[in-house]
Design a protein around this motif. Sequence first.
Motif, mmCIF file in Angstrom:
data_model
loop_
_atom_site.group_PDB
_atom_site.id
_atom_site.type_symbol
_atom_site.label_atom_id
_atom_site.label_comp_id
_atom_site.label_asym_id
_atom_site.label_seq_id
_atom_site.Cartn_x
_atom_site.Cartn_y
_atom_site.Cartn_z
ATOM 1 N N GLN A 23 41.548 31.456 1.449
ATOM 2 C CA GLN A 23 41.616 30.165 0.807
ATOM 3 C C GLN A 23 42.068 30.356 -0.634
ATOM 4 O OE1 GLN A 23 37.876 28.136 1.092
ATOM 5 N NE2 GLN A 23 38.062 27.781 3.303
ATOM 6 N N ARG B 87 55.859 30.955 -1.824
ATOM 7 C CA ARG B 87 56.178 30.345 -0.528
ATOM 8 C C ARG B 87 57.673 30.062 -0.410
ATOM 9 N NH1 ARG B 87 52.851 25.252 1.009
ATOM 10 N NH2 ARG B 87 54.092 25.546 2.891
ATOM 11 N N GLU C 145 52.957 32.831 2.955
ATOM 12 C CA GLU C 145 53.021 31.708 3.872
ATOM 13 C C GLU C 145 51.622 31.154 4.093
ATOM 14 O OE1 GLU C 145 54.723 33.299 7.394
ATOM 15 O OE2 GLU C 145 52.933 34.423 7.974
ATOM 16 N N GLN C 146 51.539 29.921 4.586
ATOM 17 C CA GLN C 146 50.274 29.283 4.889
ATOM 18 C C GLN C 146 50.083 29.162 6.390
ATOM 19 O OE1 GLN C 146 50.588 25.774 2.018
ATOM 20 N NE2 GLN C 146 48.363 26.084 2.054
ATOM 21 N N GLY D 169 45.886 26.083 6.442
ATOM 22 C CA GLY D 169 46.135 26.017 5.012
ATOM 23 C C GLY D 169 45.744 27.248 4.245
ATOM 24 N N TYR E 193 46.208 31.251 2.961
ATOM 25 C CA TYR E 193 47.368 31.996 2.474
ATOM 26 C C TYR E 193 47.347 33.445 2.966
ATOM 27 C CZ TYR E 193 48.271 28.130 -0.748
ATOM 28 O OH TYR E 193 48.559 26.900 -1.284
#
Length: 266
Positions: free
Chosen positions: A35, A58, A64-65, A69, A71
């Motif tokens: 997070q 990103r 990327e997520q 959400g 990372y």
Amino acid sequence: MNKPASKSTRPRGVQTIETGGRILGALAQARGPLQLRDLAEMVGISSAQLHPYMVSFRQMDLVEQTDRGLYQLGPFALHLGLSRLRNQNAYRETISRVGALSDDLGLMVSIAVWGMHGPTITYVQEFDARIHANVQVGGNYNMTVTATGAVFGAFLPRSATEPVVERELSDREFLRRAFFKVDAETYRAATVRARRDGYATTRDMPIPGVSAVAAPVFDHTGKMQLAVTVIGPTGYIDLGPEGAPVRELLEFTATLSRDLGYDTAA
């Protein structure tokens, strides 16, 4: 006369780039996606300060997520890491020759180097469709249940391998999903055999029906640089010491190590 620069003087750098490096380093060390607030705490900055970095990362595919959400490192980060690994002489020499080994044996062959999370797969030479194993570039071999892991455990310092081994043995989900007994004693015995024989084998593990043999490649300093692993269906691959997979793999790694300057007599 100008005085020479002090050895303690540090050249001036770009602080934002150094902060970005700490962010990527924290993501690389994480055991899974993070997070934003947890990542910010690891790096030592506020979430508000961290967010613009993540937006830029990103856009560059460095980060990327996930669907939730969280990372994690992105595909470009993987390409950077693999590019660094590919620039090593031992890797280039191995990859230029491994296709012939795969063709001769009629089996899959992989190359793995030591990474932050253990044996990291950097190249896979497929052969037909004999097996269906989850061997993918960028993935990791387990230390405790694979021939590749036993080889790294046998020929790398324990200070490097032990944290990965301890992490696996304390991973309850990994132990629950295993089709076989996983413990420190079995792993230690495998490393002792690998150090004695110069290679390691696994039969029907970690995937039932799939077996493997792995051997190390050394450089001119005597340091293990990577492992070459031959993988095939249990009923097809001969794991005996006189069998073609073991014999040809050891010939392959011995020749490669010698060409890299390794003194086999020593």
